[in-house]
Design a protein around this motif. Structure first.
Motif, PDB file in Angstrom:
ATOM      1  N   ASN A  26       8.697 -41.273  26.520  1.00 51.10           N
ATOM      2  CA  ASN A  26       8.856 -42.726  26.529  1.00 51.10           C
ATOM      3  C   ASN A  26      10.187 -43.099  25.899  1.00 51.10           C
ATOM      4  N   LEU A  27      11.029 -43.804  26.660  1.00 51.67           N
ATOM      5  CA  LEU A  27      12.333 -44.189  26.136  1.00 51.67           C
ATOM      6  C   LEU A  27      12.180 -45.204  25.008  1.00 51.67           C
ATOM      7  N   ILE A  28      11.367 -46.228  25.227  1.00 51.22           N
ATOM      8  CA  ILE A  28      11.194 -47.266  24.211  1.00 51.22           C
ATOM      9  C   ILE A  28       9.899 -48.033  24.502  1.00 51.22           C
ATOM     10  N   GLY A  29       9.266 -48.533  23.443  1.00 51.80           N
ATOM     11  CA  GLY A  29       8.018 -49.273  23.572  1.00 51.80           C
ATOM     12  C   GLY A  29       6.839 -48.422  23.146  1.00 51.80           C
ATOM     13  N   GLU A  30       6.593 -48.361  21.839  1.00 51.65           N
ATOM     14  CA  GLU A  30       5.550 -47.479  21.298  1.00 51.65           C
ATOM     15  C   GLU A  30       4.441 -48.306  20.663  1.00 51.65           C
ATOM     16  N   TYR A  31       3.196 -47.957  20.981  1.00 52.03           N
ATOM     17  CA  TYR A  31       2.003 -48.699  20.555  1.00 52.03           C
ATOM     18  C   TYR A  31       1.980 -50.092  21.169  1.00 52.03           C
ATOM     19  N   THR A  32       2.849 -50.351  22.102  1.00 54.13           N
ATOM     20  CA  THR A  32       2.845 -51.639  22.793  1.00 54.13           C
ATOM     21  C   THR A  32       1.825 -51.660  23.926  1.00 54.13           C
ATOM     22  N   ASP A  33       1.533 -50.503  24.527  1.00 52.99           N
ATOM     23  CA  ASP A  33       0.602 -50.504  25.656  1.00 52.99           C
ATOM     24  C   ASP A  33      -0.826 -50.812  25.224  1.00 52.99           C
ATOM     25  N   VAL A  34      -1.181 -50.535  23.976  1.00 55.15           N
ATOM     26  CA  VAL A  34      -2.525 -50.881  23.505  1.00 55.15           C
ATOM     27  C   VAL A  34      -2.570 -52.341  23.059  1.00 55.15           C
ATOM     28  N   ASN A  35      -1.472 -53.049  23.253  1.00 54.41           N
ATOM     29  CA  ASN A  35      -1.393 -54.474  22.949  1.00 54.41           C
ATOM     30  C   ASN A  35      -0.936 -55.280  24.162  1.00 54.41           C
ATOM     31  N   ASP A  36      -1.182 -54.737  25.368  1.00 51.50           N
ATOM     32  CA  ASP A  36      -0.831 -55.412  26.632  1.00 51.50           C
ATOM     33  C   ASP A  36       0.671 -55.624  26.781  1.00 51.50           C
ATOM     34  N   GLY A  37       1.474 -54.800  26.136  1.00 50.36           N
ATOM     35  CA  GLY A  37       2.902 -55.038  26.108  1.00 50.36           C
ATOM     36  C   GLY A  37       3.692 -54.263  27.139  1.00 50.36           C
ATOM     37  N   PRO A 164      -8.632 -43.567  22.010  1.00 54.03           N
ATOM     38  CA  PRO A 164      -8.398 -44.957  22.446  1.00 54.03           C
ATOM     39  C   PRO A 164      -6.965 -45.226  22.865  1.00 54.03           C
ATOM     40  N   CYS A 165      -6.451 -44.417  23.796  1.00 56.75           N
ATOM     41  CA  CYS A 165      -5.058 -44.551  24.232  1.00 56.75           C
ATOM     42  C   CYS A 165      -4.903 -45.745  25.156  1.00 56.75           C
ATOM     43  N   GLY A 166      -3.653 -46.201  25.284  1.00 57.09           N
ATOM     44  CA  GLY A 166      -3.317 -47.194  26.291  1.00 57.09           C
ATOM     45  C   GLY A 166      -3.119 -46.529  27.630  1.00 57.09           C
ATOM     46  N   ILE A 167      -2.561 -47.286  28.578  1.00 62.14           N
ATOM     47  CA  ILE A 167      -2.456 -46.785  29.950  1.00 62.14           C
ATOM     48  C   ILE A 167      -1.061 -46.272  30.300  1.00 62.14           C
ATOM     49  N   MET A 168      -0.116 -46.332  29.364  1.00 62.87           N
ATOM     50  CA  MET A 168       1.244 -45.917  29.688  1.00 62.87           C
ATOM     51  C   MET A 168       1.310 -44.484  30.197  1.00 62.87           C
ATOM     52  N   ASP A 169       0.679 -43.545  29.506  1.00 66.70           N
ATOM     53  CA  ASP A 169       0.825 -42.141  29.858  1.00 66.70           C
ATOM     54  C   ASP A 169       0.332 -41.863  31.267  1.00 66.70           C
ATOM     55  N   GLN A 170      -0.831 -42.402  31.602  1.00 66.94           N
ATOM     56  CA  GLN A 170      -1.397 -42.166  32.927  1.00 66.94           C
ATOM     57  C   GLN A 170      -0.571 -42.850  34.016  1.00 66.94           C
ATOM     58  N   GLU A 223      -6.947 -46.191  13.992  1.00 64.71           N
ATOM     59  CA  GLU A 223      -6.824 -47.094  12.846  1.00 64.71           C
ATOM     60  C   GLU A 223      -5.727 -48.116  13.076  1.00 64.71           C
ATOM     61  N   ARG A 224      -4.595 -47.671  13.579  1.00 69.36           N
ATOM     62  CA  ARG A 224      -3.490 -48.596  13.819  1.00 69.36           C
ATOM     63  C   ARG A 224      -3.793 -49.540  14.977  1.00 69.36           C
ATOM     64  N   ARG A 225      -4.495 -49.044  15.960  1.00 69.73           N
ATOM     65  CA  ARG A 225      -4.907 -49.938  17.037  1.00 69.73           C
ATOM     66  C   ARG A 225      -5.836 -51.020  16.491  1.00 69.73           C
ATOM     67  N   ALA A 226      -6.729 -50.645  15.592  1.00 68.75           N
ATOM     68  CA  ALA A 226      -7.636 -51.629  14.988  1.00 68.75           C
ATOM     69  C   ALA A 226      -6.869 -52.649  14.161  1.00 68.75           C
ATOM     70  N   TRP A 227      -5.821 -52.220  13.454  1.00 64.06           N
ATOM     71  CA  TRP A 227      -5.014 -53.160  12.673  1.00 64.06           C
ATOM     72  C   TRP A 227      -4.306 -54.142  13.594  1.00 64.06           C
ATOM     73  N   ARG A 271      -0.813 -53.897   5.842  1.00 64.56           N
ATOM     74  CA  ARG A 271      -0.919 -53.003   6.993  1.00 64.56           C
ATOM     75  C   ARG A 271      -0.931 -53.798   8.292  1.00 64.56           C
ATOM     76  N   ILE A 272      -1.685 -54.878   8.319  1.00 67.15           N
ATOM     77  CA  ILE A 272      -1.786 -55.675   9.540  1.00 67.15           C
ATOM     78  C   ILE A 272      -0.458 -56.347   9.865  1.00 67.15           C
TER      79      ILE A 272
END
Length: 392
Positions: A26-37, A164-170, A223-227, A271-272
């Motif tokens: 992934n060039l850029i955009g991390e943990y954004t896919d689990v936030n609809d980003g 609980p991964c996002g959909i970016m990888d797939q 945990e971070r997804r929950a935050w 944390r949040i």
């Protein structure tokens, strides 16, 4: 083709075909896919290969080279979430997800072989899922579009495997195009292929696999997804995608955190708020990178990468000493930018360099690891490659 030969050795007959699905970086955009980003990955030349034959008796048999295990067999009717462990849970989960969605998958014999490094943050599991989904879709005449294959593969990992991964990888494994980045809106899966011809600009993108392994299923990722979800609830939005970067100071103020700091270190509010700040700013970094690429300013992406690493390190706190060492040593040696990539806590970093500086930057990273008594990382170029496909 060796994967087909091995299939014959294992099962005693010819496979119906051979399929491939790539890993990704992934060039850029991390943990954004689990936030609809927004995200912007590219497919690697490293692939999971699958020689597959359809069965009609309700039996799934799988084997993978390099695992040290024999053929594993399951009845497709016995597949339920949580019923599988280890690598075989990923293809089994895909079969379950297909059947749970109403598709008449009646079993298969499969042999896998993969060159995607496991545990390196390069989506070895997604490659395994997507190659299984594509092969079964074609063999059973399902005709599923690529985005649906990705959704089913993600559901297999979320619900069956328990990550609980996002959909970016797939989506990257299923939909990337050779020579391009995939600019993806993970909310509605609208996507655009962005040309990424680094050689034409005298540049290289390097992947540095630190060799540090960390399983995302152990809780830190969840945990971070929950935050992030807690931050969205506190701000009254569906997901953090709905917080614009211009709204960030106000949003952080509502969370009780100053825009440039946080609550008391280690507190829930801290944390949040840090998760909120990372996701909102990383979404913005994806859009900045796209604008730079569209304008032909590929070198301008370098500082955006480094900014992303600082955010992942200091706000999301998912880096590790080895990843930080890659970034600091590469940038000190003249790299245009660098950052960790993937879920973090280990795995890989990426480094954007002038082609003329590749050897010196690579040497500096290796020397830095030696100086700290760490095992040498594996370094290789990220070449934008094709998504999942049938080979024969």
């Amino acid at each position: 083709m060796r994967v087909a030969e091995r299939f014959r050795e294992l099962y005693g007959y010819e496979p119906d075909g051979v399929w491939a699905a790539p890993g990704r970086v992934n060039l850029i955009g991390e943990y954004t896919d689990v936030n609809d980003g927004f995200v912007m990955p590219l497919a690697l030349p490293h692939t999971a290969l699958a020689a597959v034959a359809r069965r009609t008796d309700g039996v799934l048999r799988v084997h993978s080279s390099g695992t040290g295990h024999g053929v594993l067999a399951r009845g497709v009717d016995s597949l339920v979430p949580g019923s599988g462990t280890g690598w075989a849970a990923y293809p089994a989960g895909v079969v379950w997800a297909l059947r749970d969605a109403g598709h008449p998958v009646t079993g298969a014999d499969v042999h896998f072989s993969s060159t995607v490094p496991t545990g390196a943050g390069l989506s070895s599991s997604a490659a395994l899922e997507v190659v299984t989904a594509l092969a079964l879709s074609e063999l059973h005449g399902l005709g599923l579009p690529r985005e649906e294959l990705a959704r089913l593969a993600q559901r297999a990992e979320n619900a069956f495997v328990g990550v609980p991964c996002g959909i970016m990888d797939q989506m990257a494994s299923a939909c990337c195009v050779e020579g391009h980045l995939l600019h993806l809106d993970t909310r509605d899966l609208v996507r655009r292929q962005v040309p990424f011809d680094l050689a034409a600009h005298g540049l290289r993108l390097l992947v540095v696999d630190t060799g540090v392994r960390h399983a995302l299923g152990d809780g830190a990722y969840a945990e971070r997804r929950a935050w992030c979800q807690a931050g969205a609830r506190a701000l009254g939005v569906r997901t953090l995608r709905d917080v614009d970067c211009t709204q960030l100071p106000e949003a952080l103020g509502r969370l009780g955190a100053p825009s440039a700091g946080g609550g008391a270190p280690g507190t829930p509010d801290d944390r949040i708020s840090r998760c909120v700040r990372h996701v909102v700013t990383d979404n913005h970094r994806v859009e900045r990178a796209v604008a730079l690429l569209d304008a032909g300013d590929v070198r301008g992406v370098g500082p955006v990468l480094t900014e992303g690493h600082v955010s992942l390190r200091d706000d999301l706190r998912v880096s590790c000493p080895e990843l930080d060492l890659v970034v600091s040593s590469a940038n000190a040696a003249g790299a245009l930018g660098a950052r960790m990539t993937g879920g973090g806590f280990g795995g890989s970093a990426i480094v954007l360099v002038e082609s003329a500086d590749e050897d010196s930057v690579t040497g500096a990273v290796l020397d830095a690891f030696v100086a700290e008594g760490r095992s040498a990382p594996r370094i290789f170029p990220a070449v934008p490659s094709a998504g999942a496909r049938r080979l024969g």
